[in-house]
Design a protein around this motif. Structure first.
Motif, PDB file in Angstrom:
ATOM      1  N   GLN A  74      28.617  27.187  40.915  1.00 48.54           N
ATOM      2  CA  GLN A  74      27.109  27.478  40.707  1.00 48.54           C
ATOM      3  C   GLN A  74      26.830  26.370  39.690  1.00 48.54           C
ATOM      4  O   GLN A  74      26.989  26.293  38.920  1.00 48.54           O
ATOM      5  N   LEU A  75      25.647  25.683  40.191  1.00 50.96           N
ATOM      6  CA  LEU A  75      25.195  24.464  39.502  1.00 50.96           C
ATOM      7  C   LEU A  75      23.712  24.648  39.337  1.00 50.96           C
ATOM      8  O   LEU A  75      22.997  25.325  40.304  1.00 50.96           O
ATOM      9  N   THR A  76      23.346  24.407  38.106  1.00 51.66           N
ATOM     10  CA  THR A  76      21.739  24.294  37.759  1.00 51.66           C
ATOM     11  C   THR A  76      21.382  23.263  37.595  1.00 51.66           C
ATOM     12  O   THR A  76      21.764  22.314  36.817  1.00 51.66           O
ATOM     13  N   LEU A  77      20.193  22.837  38.151  1.00 58.29           N
ATOM     14  CA  LEU A  77      19.521  21.754  38.131  1.00 58.29           C
ATOM     15  C   LEU A  77      18.328  21.685  37.263  1.00 58.29           C
ATOM     16  O   LEU A  77      17.394  22.418  37.706  1.00 58.29           O
ATOM     17  N   VAL A  78      18.087  20.831  36.292  1.00 59.15           N
ATOM     18  CA  VAL A  78      17.025  20.859  35.115  1.00 59.15           C
ATOM     19  C   VAL A  78      16.125  19.998  35.454  1.00 59.15           C
ATOM     20  O   VAL A  78      16.668  18.699  35.339  1.00 59.15           O
ATOM     21  N   LEU A  79      15.008  20.185  35.826  1.00 55.70           N
ATOM     22  CA  LEU A  79      13.789  19.241  36.239  1.00 55.70           C
ATOM     23  C   LEU A  79      13.040  18.972  34.784  1.00 55.70           C
ATOM     24  O   LEU A  79      12.904  19.762  33.895  1.00 55.70           O
ATOM     25  N   ALA A 120      15.494  29.304  39.344  1.00 57.59           N
ATOM     26  CA  ALA A 120      16.202  30.080  38.345  1.00 57.59           C
ATOM     27  C   ALA A 120      15.416  30.286  36.850  1.00 57.59           C
ATOM     28  O   ALA A 120      16.075  30.687  35.802  1.00 57.59           O
ATOM     29  N   SER A 121      14.198  29.793  37.072  1.00 57.42           N
ATOM     30  CA  SER A 121      13.378  30.050  35.674  1.00 57.42           C
ATOM     31  C   SER A 121      11.914  30.376  36.135  1.00 57.42           C
ATOM     32  O   SER A 121      11.535  29.972  37.172  1.00 57.42           O
ATOM     33  N   PRO A 122      11.120  31.159  35.152  1.00 53.07           N
ATOM     34  CA  PRO A 122       9.860  31.620  35.467  1.00 53.07           C
ATOM     35  C   PRO A 122       8.941  30.163  35.824  1.00 53.07           C
ATOM     36  O   PRO A 122       7.981  30.211  36.559  1.00 53.07           O
ATOM     37  N   SER A 123       9.058  29.127  35.173  1.00 53.81           N
ATOM     38  CA  SER A 123       8.086  28.159  35.161  1.00 53.81           C
ATOM     39  C   SER A 123       8.746  27.196  36.575  1.00 53.81           C
ATOM     40  O   SER A 123       7.855  26.150  36.746  1.00 53.81           O
ATOM     41  N   GLY A 124       9.911  27.195  37.058  1.00 48.29           N
ATOM     42  CA  GLY A 124      10.323  26.645  37.926  1.00 48.29           C
ATOM     43  C   GLY A 124      10.862  25.404  37.652  1.00 48.29           C
ATOM     44  O   GLY A 124      11.288  24.384  38.626  1.00 48.29           O
ATOM     45  N   ASP A 125      11.272  24.870  36.321  1.00 47.48           N
ATOM     46  CA  ASP A 125      12.064  23.813  35.676  1.00 47.48           C
ATOM     47  C   ASP A 125      13.395  23.951  36.068  1.00 47.48           C
ATOM     48  O   ASP A 125      14.030  22.876  35.748  1.00 47.48           O
ATOM     49  N   MET A 126      13.985  25.042  36.416  1.00 41.57           N
ATOM     50  CA  MET A 126      15.327  25.048  36.920  1.00 41.57           C
ATOM     51  C   MET A 126      15.753  25.769  38.164  1.00 41.57           C
ATOM     52  O   MET A 126      15.021  26.630  38.519  1.00 41.57           O
ATOM     53  N   LEU A 127      16.498  24.994  38.961  1.00 38.75           N
ATOM     54  CA  LEU A 127      16.902  25.131  40.437  1.00 38.75           C
ATOM     55  C   LEU A 127      18.478  25.662  40.301  1.00 38.75           C
ATOM     56  O   LEU A 127      19.357  24.910  39.616  1.00 38.75           O
ATOM     57  N   HIS A 149      13.557  12.377  38.304  1.00 42.91           N
ATOM     58  CA  HIS A 149      12.981  13.807  38.593  1.00 42.91           C
ATOM     59  C   HIS A 149      14.033  14.789  38.129  1.00 42.91           C
ATOM     60  O   HIS A 149      13.867  16.025  38.532  1.00 42.91           O
ATOM     61  N   LEU A 150      15.167  14.388  37.815  1.00 42.86           N
ATOM     62  CA  LEU A 150      16.166  15.263  37.301  1.00 42.86           C
ATOM     63  C   LEU A 150      16.730  15.110  36.031  1.00 42.86           C
ATOM     64  O   LEU A 150      17.386  13.767  35.777  1.00 42.86           O
ATOM     65  N   GLN A 151      16.665  15.858  35.103  1.00 41.36           N
ATOM     66  CA  GLN A 151      17.244  15.746  33.692  1.00 41.36           C
ATOM     67  C   GLN A 151      18.682  15.602  33.740  1.00 41.36           C
ATOM     68  O   GLN A 151      19.441  14.793  33.312  1.00 41.36           O
ATOM     69  N   TYR A 152      19.451  16.762  34.293  1.00 35.39           N
ATOM     70  CA  TYR A 152      20.808  16.939  34.364  1.00 35.39           C
ATOM     71  C   TYR A 152      21.153  17.863  35.245  1.00 35.39           C
ATOM     72  O   TYR A 152      20.236  18.736  35.882  1.00 35.39           O
ATOM     73  N   ILE A 153      22.380  18.143  35.526  1.00 39.56           N
ATOM     74  CA  ILE A 153      23.121  19.225  36.348  1.00 39.56           C
ATOM     75  C   ILE A 153      24.047  19.981  35.642  1.00 39.56           C
ATOM     76  O   ILE A 153      25.010  19.015  34.974  1.00 39.56           O
ATOM     77  N   TYR A 154      24.167  21.189  35.203  1.00 45.36           N
ATOM     78  CA  TYR A 154      25.108  21.946  34.545  1.00 45.36           C
ATOM     79  C   TYR A 154      25.883  23.051  35.310  1.00 45.36           C
ATOM     80  O   TYR A 154      25.114  23.737  36.294  1.00 45.36           O
ATOM     81  N   PRO A 155      27.076  23.176  35.210  1.00 44.81           N
ATOM     82  CA  PRO A 155      28.049  22.365  34.620  1.00 44.81           C
ATOM     83  C   PRO A 155      28.559  21.318  35.378  1.00 44.81           C
ATOM     84  O   PRO A 155      29.239  21.650  36.483  1.00 44.81           O
TER      85      PRO A 155
END
Length: 559
Positions: free
Chosen positions: A44-49, A109-116, A160-166
């Motif tokens: 499971q990966l989270t992409l942070v914009l 994955a977040s209310p604002s849409g900054d995490m996928l 367009h992508l800050q980082y991917i975790y983990p």
């Protein structure tokens, strides 16, 4: 407080090259590669914009939190906060188009849409990121992590992508200790009801706090007030333990208040009472009696679990007005993952902008952030996290009801190595450093965010845990007390038609010191070092001091 053991890593972010932006890390030597991750196993990966206007969020937070501002207390709406942190549409398109090319579909994955968030097999993750996911074992904790030493993001996606975790972040999840904090069996006479005036000479129960800090004993009455208490590691509190706790130490309350339990990320909602959750619930419900209280049980004990809880709360129309957390990490875990640390901070800034006061314990090993069983082999002081985030309130610990309080020598405190000092604490911290002189020179970052902000009693809390009374020490105890203080102050403000306090640091540092008990004796030693001595005014052992409710009430009602 519960913390993972010490961790650091080196990181190199290479410029855009043949395969795009490549991030490569060299983990600390205690991480040993075991074998390649099983290709069919799921990740499971989270992409942070990147947010649209994070500086605007910070400015808005300070504007509504500064008592000198005409906008003080005019907290932002859900939509207004989301507008600051939402990604730009072209960022969303660039990232989702890239994923679609690989037949991967993300969930918001977040209310604002900054995490996928995506769930994909290791084999697909390796292809997507030009990675080599591997099982690593942390020799310090015995935990295993699935991580990669390198990831690549295509040129057209990287901006367009800050980082991917983990992926390349070697951040150890919370690890339970046995016990999670210092506990001792009280002598038999402590297991029976006694008057608070007798017991306060050696232990802490709600009446001791009421008498010393001038807390009101009458239940709170504002219907729109609330406290949230976070729990991890399958920690749970029970109504049975709370009932007996009230029977013994709050006999003035005829009916024990109930508390709610909400599960996040599959957190437990029932079971026998455990130490940390029992302590936190008994000293929120037992001090801020009458304030509706919810225990948020989070199933993910890693960094993502902390952010998932905040995102869950941010998705609500009505937030808890206070959030108390008695868990944390070593800040050094986030070296090389500073973007992830900033995501934490910005999440708490969103809560503050909407009117929630966020409290974290400062740590229980003095100037060293790692736990009691550490080998104490660090060469510099180690701050805790998220206490070093500037958008929340960090709580240290004191001890002693007979006369002025002194520093509880385990009280965590120091200076961040990631976050710079916020303006609201610049004057008092500079004054402390001038008085400190060359003491501890070279062991800490003199320009970092300083913590804790405040403190309260933290030694020998009587707690009912699974049918037995125990004594508990730690900033885990002082943190829910401060959360309760602000909940009671909110009760008074709400009943007077005023807004909740929200992010309280600007108020405390500008006007609150006179309403606190200054602690000037003791130091927060750790690992054989003398630590930071308490002094007049702010210090890194007890912050600005402990609460005097009557004075704080006069202050906040006058705003």
């Amino acid at each position: 407080m519960i913390v993972p053991l010490f961790l650091a890593l080196s990181i190199v972010t290479l410029p855009l090259a043949v395969h795009g932006r490549q991030t490569t890390v060299i983990p600390k030597s205690n991480f040993i590669p075991l074998h390649p991750a099983v290709p069919s196993s799921s990740l499971q990966l989270t992409l942070v914009l990147p947010p649209t206007n994070i500086d605007g969020l910070h400015a808005a937070l300070y504007d509504v939190s500064d008592p000198k501002s005409p906008n003080y207390g005019k907290h932002l709406s859900k939509a207004e906060v989301e507008a600051f942190v939402a990604p730009k549409p072209d960022s969303v398109k660039a990232v989702t188009d890239w994923l679609t090319q690989h037949n991967i579909h993300a969930q918001v994955a977040s209310p604002s849409g900054d995490m996928l968030r995506i769930n994909i097999p290791v084999s697909e993750a390796n292809d997507l990121l030009e990675a080599n996911f591997t099982e690593f074992k942390d020799q310090n904790t015995g935990l295993t992590l699935t991580r990669t030493l390198s990831v690549s993001i295509p040129d057209e996606v990287a901006p367009h992508l800050q980082y991917i975790y983990p992926t390349t972040q070697f951040i150890v999840p919370l690890k339970p200790h046995n016990p999670a904090f210092e506990v001792v069996t009280p002598p038999p006479k402590m297991k029976t009801k006694r008057q608070g005036v007798d017991i306060c000479a050696i232990d802490v129960v709600p009446q001791c706090l009421e008498d010393y800090y001038h807390f009101p004993s009458a239940p709170a009455t504002a219907t729109d007030n609330s406290i949230g208490v976070s729990a991890y590691l399958n920690e749970i509190a029970t109504e049975d333990d709370l009932d007996i706790f009230f029977l013994a130490w709050r006999p003035d309350v005829t009916t024990t208040p109930e508390f709610n339990v909400v599960s996040v990320d599959g957190g437990v909602t029932s079971g026998v009472g455990t130490g940390e959750a029992s302590l936190d619930i008994q000293y929120t419900v037992g001090v801020a009696t009458g304030v509706p209280t919810t225990l948020y049980s989070v199933g993910d004990a890693g960094g993502q679990g902390f952010i998932d809880l905040v995102n869950f709360l941010l998705g609500l129309d009505e937030l808890p007005l206070v959030l108390s957390t008695s868990y944390g990490f070593n800040e050094s875990d986030f070296f090389g993952a500073e973007d992830f640390a900033n995501t934490f901070c910005n999440a708490y800034a969103q809560l503050g902008a909407r009117g929630t006061s966020v409290f974290f314990c400062s740590g229980d090993n003095g100037v060293y952030s790692f736990s009691f069983d550490s080998a104490c082999d660090a060469t510099t002081f180690g701050p805790t996290f998220p206490s070093t985030c500037p958008f929340l309130t960090s709580v240290g610990a004191t001890t002693g009801f007979n006369g002025p309080e002194v520093v509880a020598n385990f009280s965590g405190g120091g200076f961040s190595n990631i976050f710079s000092r916020p303006d609201y604490q610049s004057t008092v911290v500079s004054g402390y450093l001038d008085a400190l002189g060359s003491t501890n020179a070279g062991l800490f970052n003199r320009t970092g965010r300083a913590f804790p902000d405040v403190s309260a009693q933290g030694v020998n809390y009587v707690t009912r845990i699974n049918g037995t009374f125990w004594l508990s020490d730690g900033t885990s105890a002082s943190t829910p007390v401060w959360a309760s203080v602000v909940a009671l102050l909110n009760d008074a403000r709400l009943n007077a038609g005023k807004a909740p306090l929200g992010f309280i640091n600007p108020l405390l540092y500008s006007q609150g010191a006179a309403a606190l008990n200054d602690v000037t004796n003791g130091s927060n030693a750790g690992c054989g070092k003398q630590g930071f001595p308490a002094m007049e005014g702010w210090d890194p052992a007890t912050g600005l001091g402990s609460p005097d409710y009557d004075k704080l009430l006069a202050l906040v009602i006058g705003l």
